[in-house]
Design an enzyme around this catalytic site. Structure first.
Site, PDB file in Angstrom:
ATOM      1  N   ASP A  64       0.112   5.152   1.161  1.00 40.30           N
ATOM      2  CA  ASP A  64       0.043   6.074   2.312  1.00 40.30           C
ATOM      3  C   ASP A  64       0.017   5.323   3.639  1.00 40.30           C
ATOM      4  OD1 ASP A  64      -0.435   9.003   1.318  1.00 40.30           O
ATOM      5  OD2 ASP A  64      -1.572   7.697  -0.014  1.00 40.30           O
ATOM      6  N   ASP A 104      -1.828  -0.465   5.739  1.00 42.21           N
ATOM      7  CA  ASP A 104      -2.146   0.119   7.048  1.00 42.21           C
ATOM      8  C   ASP A 104      -3.614   0.473   7.229  1.00 42.21           C
ATOM      9  OD1 ASP A 104      -2.089   2.314   5.184  1.00 42.21           O
ATOM     10  OD2 ASP A 104      -2.194   3.623   6.944  1.00 42.21           O
ATOM     11  N   ASP A 157       0.871  -1.168   0.000  1.00 43.05           N
ATOM     12  CA  ASP A 157       0.000   0.000   0.000  1.00 43.05           C
ATOM     13  C   ASP A 157       0.922   1.236   0.000  1.00 43.05           C
ATOM     14  OD1 ASP A 157      -2.292   1.689   0.860  1.00 43.05           O
ATOM     15  OD2 ASP A 157      -1.233   1.694   2.769  1.00 43.05           O
TER      16      ASP A 157
HETATM   17  O1  LIG Z   1      -4.456   3.162  -0.141  1.00 39.52           O
HETATM   18  P1  LIG Z   1      -3.502   4.241   0.276  1.00 39.52           P
HETATM   19  O2  LIG Z   1      -2.316   4.371  -0.612  1.00 39.52           O
HETATM   20  O3  LIG Z   1      -3.111   4.104   1.719  1.00 39.52           O
HETATM   21  O4  LIG Z   1      -4.343   5.600   0.136  1.00 39.52           O
HETATM   22  C1  LIG Z   1      -5.398   5.905   1.057  1.00 39.52           C
HETATM   23  C2  LIG Z   1      -5.589   7.403   1.109  1.00 39.52           C
HETATM   24  O5  LIG Z   1      -4.290   7.938   1.402  1.00 39.52           O
HETATM   25  C3  LIG Z   1      -4.132   9.356   1.363  1.00 39.52           C
HETATM   26  O6  LIG Z   1      -4.715   9.921   2.523  1.00 39.52           O
HETATM   27  C4  LIG Z   1      -4.066   9.557   3.722  1.00 39.52           C
HETATM   28  O7  LIG Z   1      -2.702  10.037   3.695  1.00 39.52           O
HETATM   29  C5  LIG Z   1      -2.582  11.486   3.672  1.00 39.52           C
HETATM   30  C6  LIG Z   1      -1.100  11.816   3.560  1.00 39.52           C
HETATM   31  O8  LIG Z   1      -0.359  11.266   4.587  1.00 39.52           O
HETATM   32  C7  LIG Z   1      -3.214  12.061   4.927  1.00 39.52           C
HETATM   33  O9  LIG Z   1      -3.139  13.494   4.919  1.00 39.52           O
HETATM   34  C8  LIG Z   1      -4.697  11.634   4.987  1.00 39.52           C
HETATM   35  O10 LIG Z   1      -5.294  12.096   6.189  1.00 39.52           O
HETATM   36  C9  LIG Z   1      -4.811  10.112   4.923  1.00 39.52           C
HETATM   37  O11 LIG Z   1      -6.163   9.697   4.851  1.00 39.52           O
HETATM   38  C10 LIG Z   1      -4.686   9.936   0.089  1.00 39.52           C
HETATM   39  O12 LIG Z   1      -4.588  11.344   0.132  1.00 39.52           O
HETATM   40  C11 LIG Z   1      -6.109   9.465  -0.157  1.00 39.52           C
HETATM   41  O13 LIG Z   1      -6.581   9.968  -1.394  1.00 39.52           O
HETATM   42  C12 LIG Z   1      -6.092   7.944  -0.227  1.00 39.52           C
HETATM   43  O14 LIG Z   1      -7.391   7.444  -0.485  1.00 39.52           O
END
Ligand SMILES: O=P(O)(O)OC[C@H]1O[C@H](O[C@H]2O[C@H](CO)[C@@H](O)[C@H](O)[C@H]2O)[C@H](O)[C@@H](O)[C@@H]1O
Length: 387
Positions: free
Chosen positions: A114, A305, A112
């Protein structure tokens, strides 16, 4: 401070054991003897999962869920953490088991983005991965097919990772570019496969994106992110007293679109097509496109995560194959087998895998044993719940 060594002994080569010392990234976690798992109230981990239209969740339910993503930590959580770790030990401590299970099998790595490759930060546009992490992922892809499976749109996640040798699944698996190595695809040309099961939703998603930007623009800190086949409404930087207003605005838009559904991630509301397709399907599609459909000769390792990663963990559990690894500092209901505390630990995990990949690829072959010795700090302190 943790001290981690990888000891690789090669019986057939007749070489002496070599010890490779790695700079520790963070402290490991001590598996404890089995106890009853106590995780925080179920509600905290619930996906909103209902349709965005008629079956939409009430605002109060939506708010409960938003609040549950940042609960106040309690000191009594120490015991919970210990017993949770007993059931989901640190993957760094289970390295022997992982390598033993990989005998005669092709490891395929799914990551994954983020919270797994990059730390969670306030501004989603600044969620950069470190060059050390990039290096570790690059090396991983030298030894094992490696795919990134993200909620972000594919182009954006490629732009963060910057490694063209990987496979990418964006928009929670709804936009996959994969190799055409599977049995069903071999006859065709060598072009990559494109899997976009929610293509027909593109105009709708664009329309909803515009409405959401308009409706949330007066709420300081709110940010709508267009992830092509899905949308993210971020509230990490919104004052809690304005969450009700934000939830109401989001609902006022999505109630008009019964074919979309609303879920929640880490301080983010996510809107996506209500088709039966998630990161679990993406994992299966990628395995098939790599030529491992219904194969026993493959060992998928999925590291993630977020709640959306649970769909992939569940697929591995149902297949009875491979390992799901949850990156989390706090106890969570999960289908993963093992845990890592944060992206920093993930670097070590990938480095260990890469050493195994290197040794296994040597012509003299025959690794008798790879032992990971980890000195662990005595105390496991309760940490604030993740959000
Ligand atoms: O599937 P992933 O790669 O884990 O993406 C899930 C979401 O991740 C991002 O948001 C998350 O990370 C951001 C940066 O650290 C944080 O600011 C936010 O609060 C988290 O939810 C991304 O911006 C989303 O579009 C994804 O869906």
């Amino acid at each position: 401070m943790t001290n981690q060594n990888v000891i690789i002994s090669e019986r057939r080569s007749g070489f002496d054991s070599s010890v490779i010392s790695l700079t520790p990234a963070v402290s490991g976690s001590l598996p404890q003897p089995g106890r009853v798992i106590a995780v925080p109230a179920k509600k905290s981990f619930k996906n909103i999962e209902s349709g965005a239209g008629d079956h939409a969740p009430k605002i109060t339910a939506l708010l409960d869920s938003m609040r549950a993503s940042s609960p106040t930590p309690r000191s009594s959580e120490t015991e919970n953490i210990k017993s949770w770790i007993a059931h989901h030990p640190s993957a760094l401590n289970m390295f022997d088991e992982i390598i033993n299970a990989s005998k005669g099998k092709q490891i395929v790595v799914f990551l994954d983005y983020d919270g797994t490759l990059s730390p969670i930060v306030d501004d989603p546009d600044k969620a950069f991965m470190t060059s050390e992490m990039r290096e570790a992922v690059r090396d991983t892809a030298k030894y094992f097919p490696t795919a990134i499976v993200s909620g972000r749109c594919r182009a954006k996640v490629l732009n963060f990772v910057k490694l063209s040798e990987l496979y990418y699944a964006g928009s929670h698996g709804m936009d996959i570019k994969a190799p055409a190595k599977g049995r069903n695809y071999r006859k065709g040309n060598n072009q990559a496969l494109l899997c976009q099961p929610a293509r027909e939703f593109l105009p709708m998603i664009d329309e909803v994106y515009k409405s959401l930007v308009e409706k949330t623009k007066s709420i300081p800190g709110a940010k709508v992110e267009n992830n092509k086949f899905c949308l993210s409404v971020h509230f990490r930087r919104v004052e809690e007293k304005r969450w009700t207003e934000l939830a109401e605005q989001v609902k006022s838009v999505t109630k008009e679109y019964p074919r979309l559904r609303l879920t929640q991630g880490r301080k983010v509301l996510e809107i996506r097509p209500s088709i039966k397709w998630d990161k679990g399907n993406a994992l299966e599609f990628l395995l098939e496109s790599l030529g491992y459909a219904n194969s026993n000769d493959v060992l998928p390792i999925y590291i993630g995560d977020d709640r959306t990663d649970e769909d992939a963990f569940k697929v591995l559990r149902n297949r009875g194959q491979g390992f799901g690894i949850l990156v989390s500092k706090s106890p969570k209901e999960t289908n993963a087998s093992y845990s890592l505390q944060e992206p920093l630990e993930n670097i070590n995990m990938l480095v260990f895998l890469n050493i195994a990949g290197y040794v296994l690829s040597k012509p003299f072959g025959g690794v008798e044993k790879i032992v990971l010795t980890t000195k662990i700090s005595e105390e496991i302190k309760p940490k604030p719940d993740e959000d």
